[in-house]
Write an enzyme that holds these catalytic residues in place. Structure first.
Site, PDB file in Angstrom:
ATOM      1  N   ASN A 242      11.318  -0.088  -3.290  1.00 42.32           N
ATOM      2  CA  ASN A 242      11.042   1.200  -3.944  1.00 42.32           C
ATOM      3  C   ASN A 242      12.302   1.624  -4.679  1.00 42.32           C
ATOM      4  O   ASN A 242      13.401   1.230  -4.301  1.00 42.32           O
ATOM      5  CB  ASN A 242      10.751   2.280  -2.899  1.00 42.32           C
ATOM      6  CG  ASN A 242       9.409   2.095  -2.242  1.00 42.32           C
ATOM      7  OD1 ASN A 242       8.729   1.109  -2.454  1.00 42.32           O
ATOM      8  ND2 ASN A 242       9.037   3.056  -1.431  1.00 42.32           N
TER       9      ASN A 242
ATOM     10  N   PRO B  49       5.986  -1.655   9.460  1.00 43.94           N
ATOM     11  CA  PRO B  49       5.844  -0.605  10.478  1.00 43.94           C
ATOM     12  C   PRO B  49       6.267   0.730   9.887  1.00 43.94           C
ATOM     13  O   PRO B  49       7.168   0.776   9.046  1.00 43.94           O
ATOM     14  CB  PRO B  49       6.816  -1.035  11.572  1.00 43.94           C
ATOM     15  CG  PRO B  49       7.789  -1.939  10.905  1.00 43.94           C
ATOM     16  CD  PRO B  49       7.037  -2.618   9.781  1.00 43.94           C
TER      17      PRO B  49
END
Ligand code: C5P
Length: 424
Positions: A231, A326
């Protein structure tokens, strides 16, 4: 470039003979490229004219609390919040007394009461007024409230007496202003110290003895040894939070993805690359009193990253199986053991910012979400400023746009307040 370059000073000129030195102060500040906006008390007008103040500051002079045109242009709240620092010079015995008692009966005292910025005063008065028990009591109160001061100096006074009471020289006040501006401009906690007459920033340490865990930066999820999924994240807001938590006295663990900025000295940095590594490092850092998840974690990783660089085969792009990473924040929020007392997430949204943040608060099980609009128009990504909404179970607060360091200082002050006090 001077330390004062681009800084906004709100100068409150009190009514004393030293008001004429206020003019010199404006000139000195402007020379250093600071912008100076002035409020004059009614009594100040007896010593200097609003016209001379306006022409030196290059701005209109504010003086009347109930001027409807002024309030429409810039209300007293805006006036005091729009500045980086408030300076009261000369600070008369009367203004000091009003400040110590929280009185707000004119524009100057109202702006001083309404502000959330640091305030520096340069007292000036007759020696007996300065030494009077009431003034000394008021000064002690201001010191306790975190008001910074410079002077007064000793010397012969306009009234013919000798002793402490002369306003500090404009050059001394400029140094004190530079010192006062060295920290975050928004006052994070009341109680900065004044020592030796010149302002020094020694904010109290509300997080002393506490451990703060912060995740920051992006994660890099390898596709092969040279390519990755990530990102966009500069890490600036997370690093600013680490600096602010450290300044508030906390022990700070900063679990950081790959970024191009230096961590604040004194922070324990755990460098990681992937979400799995970030999760392991964050879990290992527990217990913590506060956990702040400012990292931009990649949602997916490649199920099986290539051992070697994938080659173009001429048969089209390779198929890649993605698996979910996760959720580190949700995992720590929902822990039965070692759950930090305060768990804070960030939400970078490009639309429906608040609605999405509220939904995230429930989905992740955290205590607060700090939401910001990262659509390209806002320039938050990699930029210096940030506009945040603090979304909690009790409601939403939208803060005005501030430097990331100021956002961080305020957030840390807010988080510190949310911790249960420790006894003993
Ligand atoms: O779900 P989303 O990525 O928008 O959530 C953002 C918040 O959750 C941030 O605080 C981020 O640090 C955290 N997060 C996390 N682990 C993930 C994804 C997000 O800790 N895998």
């Amino acid at each position: 470039m001077s330390d004062l370059d681009g800084k906004r000073i709100l100068l409150i000129i009190g009514g004393g003979i030293a008001a004429y030195k206020g003019l010199e102060l404006i000139r000195a500040l402007r020379k250093k490229n600071a912008s100076v906006r002035c409020i004059m008390t009614r009594a100040a007008g007896e010593f200097v004219t609003p016209l001379s103040v306006a022409s030196l500051s290059g701005d209109k002079v504010y003086s009347d609390l109930f001027s409807l045109t002024d309030e429409a242009e810039m209300g007293h709240i805006e006036l005091s919040r729009d500045a980086d620092l408030l300076v009261v010079a000369p600070a008369t015995a009367n203004l000091i007394a009003k400040m110590a008692h929280g009185e707000a009966d004119d524009l100057a005292s109202t702006a001083l009461l309404a502000t959330d910025k640091r305030v520096l005063i340069a007292p000036a008065m007759n020696v007996r007024m300065w030494l009077h028990a009431a003034t000394q009591r008021n000064m002690a109160q201001l010191k306790e409230d975190g008001i910074l001061s410079v002077g007064p100096d000793e010397g012969e006074m306009a009234c013919g007496e000798f002793g402490p009471g002369r306003m500090a020289e404009p050059s001394e006040i400029v140094v004190a202003i530079e010192n006062a501006l060295k920290g975050a401009t928004v006052l994070p906690f009341p109680g900065a110290q004044v020592a030796g007459g010149v302002a020094r920033l020694e904010p109290p340490r509300p997080l002393a003895g506490r451990h703060v865990l912060i995740t920051a930066g992006p994660t890099h999820e390898p596709i092969d040894p040279v390519r990755y999924i990530a990102n966009r994240s500069s890490g600036k807001q997370g690093y600013a939070l680490a600096a602010a938590a450290l300044a508030a006295g906390a022990r700070v663990t900063l679990v950081s993805g790959p970024v191009g900025i230096e961590p604040p000295e004194g922070v324990a940095v755990v460098p990681v690359e992937t979400a799995i590594e970030m999760q392991a490092a964050a879990e290992k850092a527990l217990p913590a009193d506060i956990a702040i998840f400012a990292a931009a974690v990649a949602d997916w990783r490649v199920a099986e990253a290539g051992q070697h660089k994938l080659k173009k085969t001429g048969e089209g792009a390779p198929a890649m199986q993605l698996v979910e990473n996760p959720d580190i924040l949700a995992g720590i929020s929902r822990r039965k053991e070692k759950r930090p007392e305060l768990v804070v997430g960030f939400a970078a949204e490009t639309q429906d910012v608040i609605a999405n943040a509220k939904a995230k608060l429930d989905r992740k099980g955290c205590d607060l979400i700090i939401a910001n609009d990262v659509s390209a128009a806002g320039g938050v990504m990699g930029g210096e400023d940030n506009t945040v909404h603090v979304v909690g179970h009790g409601g939403v607060e939208t803060w005005k746009t501030m430097k990331k360091a100021d956002v961080a200082a305020r957030l840390i002050a807010l988080f510190a307040q949310r911790l249960k006090p420790r006894h003993g």
